[in-house]
Design a protein around this motif. Structure first.
Motif, short mmCIF file in Angstrom:
data_model
loop_
_atom_site.label_atom_id
_atom_site.label_comp_id
_atom_site.label_asym_id
_atom_site.label_seq_id
_atom_site.Cartn_x
_atom_site.Cartn_y
_atom_site.Cartn_z
N ILE A 5 0.85 -1.20 0.00
CA ILE A 5 0.00 0.00 0.00
C ILE A 5 0.88 1.25 0.00
O ILE A 5 1.82 1.37 0.79
N ARG A 6 0.56 2.19 -0.91
CA ARG A 6 1.32 3.43 -1.01
C ARG A 6 0.50 4.67 -0.67
O ARG A 6 1.05 5.76 -0.54
N LEU A 7 -0.83 4.51 -0.55
CA LEU A 7 -1.70 5.63 -0.23
C LEU A 7 -2.88 5.12 0.57
O LEU A 7 -3.49 4.10 0.22
N VAL A 8 -3.22 5.83 1.66
CA VAL A 8 -4.43 5.57 2.43
C VAL A 8 -5.35 6.77 2.28
O VAL A 8 -4.93 7.92 2.45
N ILE A 9 -6.61 6.50 1.96
CA ILE A 9 -7.64 7.55 1.88
C ILE A 9 -8.67 7.25 2.96
O ILE A 9 -9.28 6.19 2.97
N ALA A 10 -8.87 8.20 3.86
CA ALA A 10 -9.78 8.00 4.99
C ALA A 10 -10.97 8.95 4.91
O ALA A 10 -10.81 10.15 4.66
N ASP A 11 -12.15 8.40 5.14
CA ASP A 11 -13.31 9.22 5.45
C ASP A 11 -13.03 9.94 6.77
O ASP A 11 -12.18 9.52 7.55
N VAL A 12 -13.77 11.02 7.03
CA VAL A 12 -13.53 11.81 8.24
C VAL A 12 -14.53 11.48 9.35
O VAL A 12 -14.20 10.82 10.33
N ASP A 13 -15.76 11.91 9.18
CA ASP A 13 -16.75 11.76 10.26
C ASP A 13 -17.21 10.31 10.35
O ASP A 13 -17.61 9.70 9.37
N GLY A 14 -17.12 9.77 11.57
CA GLY A 14 -17.45 8.37 11.79
C GLY A 14 -16.29 7.43 11.55
O GLY A 14 -16.39 6.23 11.82
N THR A 15 -15.16 7.98 11.08
CA THR A 15 -13.99 7.15 10.75
C THR A 15 -12.73 7.70 11.41
O THR A 15 -12.21 7.14 12.35
N LEU A 16 -12.25 8.81 10.89
CA LEU A 16 -11.00 9.39 11.38
C LEU A 16 -11.17 10.04 12.74
O LEU A 16 -10.24 10.06 13.55
N SER A 202 -5.39 8.65 -7.51
CA SER A 202 -4.52 7.68 -8.17
C SER A 202 -3.79 8.33 -9.34
O SER A 202 -2.57 8.18 -9.49
N GLU A 203 -4.53 9.09 -10.13
CA GLU A 203 -3.91 9.76 -11.29
C GLU A 203 -2.99 10.89 -10.84
O GLU A 203 -1.88 11.04 -11.36
N ALA A 204 -3.42 11.69 -9.87
CA ALA A 204 -2.63 12.84 -9.44
C ALA A 204 -1.32 12.43 -8.81
O ALA A 204 -0.29 13.12 -8.98
N LEU A 205 -1.33 11.31 -8.08
CA LEU A 205 -0.14 10.88 -7.35
C LEU A 205 0.60 9.73 -8.02
O LEU A 205 1.61 9.26 -7.49
N SER A 206 0.09 9.30 -9.19
CA SER A 206 0.70 8.19 -9.94
C SER A 206 0.84 6.94 -9.09
O SER A 206 1.89 6.29 -9.05
N ILE A 207 -0.24 6.62 -8.38
CA ILE A 207 -0.29 5.42 -7.55
C ILE A 207 -1.43 4.55 -8.06
O ILE A 207 -2.59 4.99 -8.09
N PRO A 208 -1.16 3.32 -8.47
CA PRO A 208 -2.23 2.45 -8.98
C PRO A 208 -3.30 2.21 -7.92
O PRO A 208 -2.99 2.11 -6.72
N PRO A 209 -4.57 2.10 -8.31
CA PRO A 209 -5.63 1.82 -7.33
C PRO A 209 -5.37 0.57 -6.49
O PRO A 209 -5.76 0.52 -5.32
#
Length: 277
Positions: A5-16, A202-209
């Motif tokens: 894993i190279r990127l984590v995307i987190a929801d905010v409310d109820g998660t983070l 994914s496109e902006a950071l050149s990280i595959p999904p």
């Protein structure tokens, strides 16, 4: 480290954050450890950009983040990468449908949060959450040219669910309509959904999904689960949302975010974790 894993995307409310909208020290430390391991971190929320500013410094964010469920992508210096507005005619149609179901309506433009009644349900709580005040307007007709998000609000959860289905049916592919909380129906441009957030970052950071992990708790998070290589549902998520993720962590009141990062991303031994069926 799991699955490269190279990127984590987190929801905010109820998660983070906790139910009191607070970042815990363990959550902050988990993000710091991700960064120290070479893993990028970003957040996505139905909140407006200004409603996410408190997290930028607290988490030392360096990656773009997504407000309005992806309707606006913003860099940490507050420059806008992209924004998608709801077409005015479909905004009017969605507002009409929401009111027909007896829900209150809020409208977010790229600049303002607009409400019809300052004392309406959840307005005060939302103001406390996002840390800025709405503007009161008699109606929304003069503001439909730059609508980033429309919110239907009601504590009648069944009515919110019915409204979601009807707006989806009536507006087809012209809008995205999905509950961000049991009492909130978020209506945005069709590209403003959390699946699009995964694709855009994914496109902006050149990280595959396949090298992106996502974590969330609500039905609008399922689209990003489907687009990412690793998906984690919170313990406070509904059974339906939990079934859509690969892994399950504890609730946001039980350090679920930190537990998930430590167990599934950083490779520590977590507590209260289980793989979903």
């Amino acid at each position: 480290m799991r699955n490269n894993i190279r990127l984590v995307i987190a929801d905010v409310d109820g998660t983070l954050v906790t139910q009191q909208k607070e970042l815990t020290p363990r959550a902050i430390e988990a993000v710091k450890r991700l960064r120290g391991s070479g893993i990028a971190f970003s957040i996505t929320s139905g909140r407006p950009p200004l409603g996410m500013r408190m997290f930028i410094d607290a988490l030392s964010l360096t990656e773009p983040f997504a407000a309005f469920n992806g309707g606006v992508l913003v860099r940490p210096d507050w420059s806008v990468m992209s924004q998608s507005f709801v077409r005015a005619d479909f905004a009017a149609k969605a507002i009409e449908g929401i009111l027909r179901h007896g829900l209150d309506v809020w409208v977010y433009t790229d600049r303002d949060w607009l409400v019809r009644e300052i004392n309406a349900p959840h307005v005060a709580r939302e103001q406390w959450t996002v840390k800025f005040a709405p503007k009161v307007v008699p109606d929304f007709d003069a503001h439909l040219d730059r609508v980033a998000k429309i919110v239907g609000v009601s504590d009648d959860y069944a009515a919110v669910a019915r409204c979601e289905a009807d707006v989806q049916r009536d507006c087809g592919n012209h809008l995205s309509a999905v509950r961000s909380q049991p009492y909130y129906l978020d209506v945005t441009h069709p590209d403003a959904n959390k699946g699009h957030v995964v694709t855009a970052l994914s496109e902006a950071l050149s990280i595959p999904p396949a090298q992106i992990a996502t974590i969330g708790d609500m039905p609008n998070d399922v689209l990003m689960f489907q687009k990412s290589g690793l998906s984690i549902a919170m313990g406070n998520a509904s059974p339906e949302v939990q079934r859509q993720a690969q892994f399950l962590t504890t609730s946001n009141e039980e350090e679920g975010f930190a537990n998930a990062m430590e167990s599934f991303i950083l490779g520590d031994r977590g507590q209260g974790m289980e793989k979903t069926s």
